[in-house]
Design an enzyme around this catalytic site. Structure first.
Site, PDB file in Angstrom:
ATOM      1  N   GLY A 135       1.465  -3.081  -1.894  1.00 34.40           N
ATOM      2  CA  GLY A 135       0.641  -2.272  -2.787  1.00 34.40           C
ATOM      3  C   GLY A 135       0.951  -2.531  -4.238  1.00 34.40           C
ATOM      4  CB  SER A 190       8.145  -6.044  -3.189  1.00 38.24           C
ATOM      5  OG  SER A 190       7.509  -5.900  -1.936  1.00 38.24           O
ATOM      6  CE  LYS A 191       0.963  -7.956  -8.026  1.00 41.63           C
ATOM      7  NZ  LYS A 191       0.524  -6.901  -8.874  1.00 41.63           N
ATOM      8  NE  ARG A 192       6.377 -10.103  -0.112  1.00 38.03           N
ATOM      9  CZ  ARG A 192       7.601  -9.866   0.295  1.00 38.03           C
ATOM     10  NH1 ARG A 192       7.839  -9.470   1.513  1.00 38.03           N
ATOM     11  NH2 ARG A 192       8.614 -10.054  -0.521  1.00 38.03           N
TER      12      ARG A 192
END
Ligand code: GLU
Length: 486
Positions: A262, A258-260
């Site tokens: 990296g 997920s974006k969180r």
């Protein structure tokens, strides 16, 4: 009763003919790494089987509409070399088609209008939650008569829900083999929203059928949607495509990619200087492997070797360190002309300028060490700039040491006298000077390197000096003596 799709006994080994596949992203503004893997597997499967790879933009969720997202997505796929064989199908341009199909389902009693307000649905969920019951639509509108439903549809806003029969739904997945779901646990899905847009399930099935899709290859997160799709295929009297659900991609800590944690946007990797070929090579291995676990693939080799039969069931870890290593492998092998062409946008962005032939020479001295195209400017800038920045520590520790000023003064005189300023001649004269003065070569090489490049590590010292040229080298030595040491 159970709804079972006839079993293809050897699904994993059968020959795939007249293949038509699609990548069907919802445009979010960027292409997720997981989306790229789905696109790539569809592309490789199509090309391996001499079939077609199509693109469909699933943009019926207007609350998630992002301006320019479609153009960006097409551009990123093009950068990756995953070009589709026909113009993309855009779902938001096909509302009439979906409406017709919804009408058909309503007419045949496979769907019903739901007039429940969001407030009522909210209440219902709260009550179910309080009673620890599964959250599921309570069929409140299921038994409204057709006449009443027609009448109400003129007065009230409504959605359309498909009926889910309470029976077992069994299908075969090329990757996961037999998969079973029970209809009694599935909600009567909304297929048409009150804004007149279809939901994913309906539009997806209608389009897969109309586009002649033979194989649906997508992420595992869509597995639970498949029984709903199979029911829709049956309601329409269509043969479903074959399904292959790809295992999840995880972060190194095993959480969902997920974006969180990296970068997950392909665009970010492009900006950082990853090559599309390296990125695709790496991504191809996230869920698929050859029998001999080959790691690096020549161009077209992925197409030749890729089969769905060799896709695994278990999740893969997206390891950026391995990707970085792979990018370096690709960069090292790249012909210098191509590497320079690809590096130029990064060099320009860093505000550096030089003649292309000179750039090629600078880059080729550093090629072994470059892992990202974005590394190139900082690795070669000392060749291109007049003022170089010296590392304070290196100045204090090396250049300001006793004896260094004399060595540099002498070396500049030695270099002054070299007629043919080649790496070999520079090396020979430098060594001769060391020997004549009883100095260890490192006592000379190290300060000279820092003096001419401003850094403690870099390409081969004498090739670097040759490329820098006599004049610049001597000017740098003199500047260091006059400005940094004294
Ligand atoms: N629009 C879905 C997505 O964003 C497509 C899933 C499918 O391939 O059916 O991934």
């Amino acid at each position: 009763m159970s709804l079972t799709i006839p079993k293809h006994k050897n699904l994993r080994t059968q020959e795939h003919k007249n293949v038509v596949v699609r990548f069907a992203p919802s445009p979010t503004g960027y292409l997720h790494i997981g989306g790229l893997r789905t696109a790539l597997y569809n592309y490789l499967f199509a090309k391996h089987n001499k079939g077609k790879f199509l693109l469909r933009i699933e943009d019926t969720d207007r609350t998630r509409y992002v301006e320019g997202a479609v153009e960006k997505l097409v551009e990123t796929l093009k950068w990756c070399g995953l070009e589709c064989d026909e113009n993309p199908v855009i779902q938001s341009e096909r509302l009439d088609i979906y409406k017709e199909h919804v009408e058909q389902l309503l007419k045949n009693d496979h769907a019903y209008r739901c007039f429940c307000t969001p407030e009522r649905l909210d209440e219902m969920r709260k009550t179910q939650s309080a009673k620890k019951q599964p959250l599921k639509y309570d069929s409140h509108c299921k038994n409204i008569s057709k006449e009443e439903s027609e009448k109400l549809s003129k007065e009230k806003s409504f959605t359309v829900r498909m009926k889910i029969p309470p029976e077992e739904i069994i299908f075969n997945d090329i990757i996961r083999d037999e998969v079973k779901f029970h209809g009694s646990l599935i909600d009567d899905q909304i297929i048409l929203k009150s804004d007149g847009y279809p939901t994913y399930h309906l539009a997806n099935v209608v389009d897969d059928h109309l586009m002649g899709i033979t194989h649906v290859i997508r992420g595992e997160e869509w597995l639970s949607s498949t029984p709903k799709h199979i029911i829709l295929y049956r309601y329409f009297g269509w043969e479903p495509p074959k399904f292959a659900h790809l295992p999840l991609l995880l972060n190194p800590d095993k959480s969902k990619l997920s974006k969180r944690q990296g970068d997950v946007a392909v665009e970010d990797y492009r900006e950082k200087g990853y090559l599309p070929s390296a990125l695709l090579n790496y991504i191809a291995l996230l869920g698929w492997s050859t029998e001999d676990s080959q790691q690096i693939f020549e161009s077209n080799e992925l197409i030749e070797k890729f089969t769905l039969e060799r896709c695994g069931k278990s999740a893969s870890i997206f390891d950026t360190q391995k990707l970085l290593w792979m990018n370096g492998e690709y960069l090292r092998k790249m012909p210098i002309d191509e590497l320079t062409d690809r590096a130029i946008p990064f060099i320009n962005k860093a505000g550096l300028k030089a003649d292309i032939e000179f750039l090629k020479k600078c880059i080729s001295l550093e090629q072994e060490k470059i892992k990202l195209l974005s590394d190139v400017p900082k690795r070669i800038d000392f060749f291109l700039k007049n003022d170089i920045i010296y590392d304070d520590k290196a100045v204090a520790k090396v250049l300001r040491k006793d004896g260094v000023e004399k060595i540099l003064t002498d070396i500049s005189k030695v270099y002054e006298k070299i007629g043919n300023f080649t790496a070999d001649n520079i090396e020979a004269e430098t060594r001769k000077y060391a020997e004549a003065n009883g100095l260890k070569t490192s006592k000379i090489f190290h300060p000279v390197r820092i003096t001419v490049s401003g850094r403690t590590e870099g390409p081969s010292l004498f090739h670097m000096i040759e490329l820098l040229g006599k004049e610049k080298t001597i000017t740098r030595i003199k500047n260091v003596i006059n400005k940094l040491i004294c």
